[in-house]
Structures are given as C-alpha cells and as structure tokens.
Design a protein around this motif. Structure first.
Motif, short mmCIF file in Angstrom:
data_model
loop_
_atom_site.label_atom_id
_atom_site.label_comp_id
_atom_site.label_asym_id
_atom_site.label_seq_id
_atom_site.Cartn_x
_atom_site.Cartn_y
_atom_site.Cartn_z
N LYS A 83 1.00 -1.25 0.13
CA LYS A 83 -0.06 0.04 0.03
C LYS A 83 0.89 1.38 0.06
CE LYS A 83 -3.85 -2.04 2.33
NZ LYS A 83 -4.49 -2.27 3.73
N LEU A 84 0.18 2.30 -0.65
CA LEU A 84 0.98 3.63 -0.84
C LEU A 84 1.76 4.02 0.65
CD1 LEU A 84 2.25 5.93 -2.44
CD2 LEU A 84 -0.13 7.02 -2.47
N GLY A 85 0.86 4.10 1.59
CA GLY A 85 1.21 4.58 2.76
C GLY A 85 2.21 4.00 3.49
N GLN A 86 2.23 2.61 3.37
CA GLN A 86 3.20 1.67 3.91
C GLN A 86 4.49 1.65 3.02
OE1 GLN A 86 1.20 -2.17 3.25
NE2 GLN A 86 0.82 -2.15 5.39
N PHE A 87 4.62 1.98 1.82
CA PHE A 87 5.75 2.19 1.31
C PHE A 87 6.38 3.63 1.43
CE2 PHE A 87 8.08 3.59 -2.69
CZ PHE A 87 8.80 2.68 -2.88
N LEU A 88 5.51 4.61 1.61
CA LEU A 88 6.11 5.90 1.97
C LEU A 88 7.09 5.67 3.23
CD1 LEU A 88 3.26 8.41 1.25
CD2 LEU A 88 5.32 7.95 -0.05
N ASP A 133 6.44 15.75 -2.58
CA ASP A 133 6.82 17.08 -2.67
C ASP A 133 6.55 17.57 -1.09
OD1 ASP A 133 7.12 19.62 -3.04
OD2 ASP A 133 5.45 19.88 -4.22
N LEU A 134 7.91 17.60 -0.36
CA LEU A 134 7.98 18.09 1.08
C LEU A 134 8.26 19.29 1.05
CD1 LEU A 134 9.60 14.86 2.31
CD2 LEU A 134 7.23 15.50 2.61
N PRO A 135 8.03 20.03 2.15
CA PRO A 135 8.49 21.24 2.35
C PRO A 135 10.11 21.57 2.20
CG PRO A 135 6.86 20.94 4.14
CD PRO A 135 7.31 19.74 3.39
N THR A 136 10.77 20.46 2.41
CA THR A 136 12.19 20.35 2.31
C THR A 136 12.59 19.94 0.99
OG1 THR A 136 12.23 18.03 3.07
CG2 THR A 136 12.76 20.06 4.70
N GLY A 137 11.94 19.63 -0.17
CA GLY A 137 12.11 19.51 -1.64
C GLY A 137 11.36 18.03 -1.63
N VAL A 138 11.63 17.70 -2.94
CA VAL A 138 10.87 16.55 -3.44
C VAL A 138 11.80 15.31 -3.19
CG1 VAL A 138 10.04 15.77 -5.75
CG2 VAL A 138 9.80 17.87 -5.29
N VAL A 139 11.35 14.27 -2.93
CA VAL A 139 11.75 12.96 -2.65
C VAL A 139 11.21 11.95 -3.36
CG1 VAL A 139 13.13 13.77 -0.38
CG2 VAL A 139 10.78 12.69 -0.39
N GLY A 140 11.85 10.69 -3.72
CA GLY A 140 11.10 9.74 -4.31
C GLY A 140 11.85 8.41 -4.23
N ALA A 141 11.20 7.50 -4.34
CA ALA A 141 11.56 6.13 -4.56
C ALA A 141 10.82 5.19 -5.43
CB ALA A 141 11.53 5.43 -3.05
N GLN A 142 11.48 3.93 -5.95
CA GLN A 142 10.85 3.08 -6.81
C GLN A 142 10.60 1.94 -6.16
OE1 GLN A 142 12.24 2.97 -10.89
NE2 GLN A 142 11.74 0.75 -11.11
N VAL A 143 9.41 1.26 -6.45
CA VAL A 143 9.31 -0.06 -5.93
C VAL A 143 9.98 -0.97 -6.64
CG1 VAL A 143 7.22 -1.82 -5.32
CG2 VAL A 143 6.61 0.66 -5.22
N GLU A 175 8.09 10.24 7.91
CA GLU A 175 8.51 9.87 9.13
C GLU A 175 7.68 8.78 9.72
OE1 GLU A 175 9.33 12.39 12.37
OE2 GLU A 175 10.27 14.03 11.03
N ASP A 176 6.40 8.89 9.55
CA ASP A 176 5.60 7.92 10.06
C ASP A 176 4.22 7.90 9.25
OD1 ASP A 176 4.07 10.26 10.89
OD2 ASP A 176 5.21 10.42 12.77
N GLY A 177 3.21 7.22 9.87
CA GLY A 177 2.03 6.84 9.15
C GLY A 177 1.03 8.15 9.08
N ALA A 178 1.14 9.17 10.19
CA ALA A 178 0.60 10.14 10.23
C ALA A 178 1.03 11.17 9.02
CB ALA A 178 0.67 11.12 11.65
N ASN A 179 2.32 11.32 8.84
CA ASN A 179 2.67 12.02 8.09
C ASN A 179 2.52 11.72 6.56
OD1 ASN A 179 3.95 14.12 9.76
ND2 ASN A 179 5.68 12.96 9.76
N ALA A 180 2.42 10.29 6.38
CA ALA A 180 2.23 9.67 5.12
C ALA A 180 0.71 10.20 4.77
CB ALA A 180 2.14 8.19 5.11
#
Length: 85
Positions: free
Chosen positions: A25-30, A74-84, A37-42
């Motif tokens: 699931k997207l939330g788990q992957f984040l 898109d975070l306040p500190t910049g864009v981060v990403g990952a690939q499954v 940092e955590d599920g709430a932030n996801a």
C-alpha cells in the motif's frame, strides 16, 4: 541501482529502488522508503495531494503499488522519491 525522474518543474530526483515482492500500500511504502517519518505524515502528504505515483497525483493511502511504480513526494524540504523494486 538508482534512476532519475524529471518533474514538470524541471527538478531531477534520484529514485532509490526499494526491494519488495508483491503489492504494498502507498502509505506503507512511504514509510518503508523513509520518504515520510510515520503513518500520520504519510496520510497528510497523500491527502494534501503531495504524492505522485507514476506521474499522477494519488490521494488514496491504500492505493496498491507494484514493482516498477515510481513514487514522488513534494515535501517542504524538497521533492523526494523512490521506486518499488
């Protein structure tokens, strides 16, 4: 292995490949990829429209990801990403 993905705003983001078998699931992957940092932030990032899956905004925390899917946040500190992987 890392891939580069260009955003429409012209920013290049290095995508780390996170090994995972099956669907996640997207939330788990984040959280797994340390994009949040955590599920709430996801939840906040997803509901705010700050998460893209394969270039499309995704607002469902339970959206299922498969191998090869690219996720950008898109975070306040910049864009981060990952690939499954």
């Amino acid at each position: 292995a890392q891939l580069s993905k260009s955003l429409s705003i012209g920013v290049k983001v290095e995508l780390e490949i996170i090994p995972f078998t099956g669907q996640i699931k997207l939330g788990q992957f984040l959280k797994l990829a340390n994009l949040v940092e955590d599920g709430a932030n996801a939840t906040i990032a997803i509901q705010s429209g700050d998460v893209k899956v394969n270039g499309e905004v995704e607002t469902r925390r339970g959206h299922r990801l498969n191998a090869g899917d690219k996720v950008l946040v898109d975070l306040p500190t910049g864009v981060v990403g990952a690939q499954v992987g």
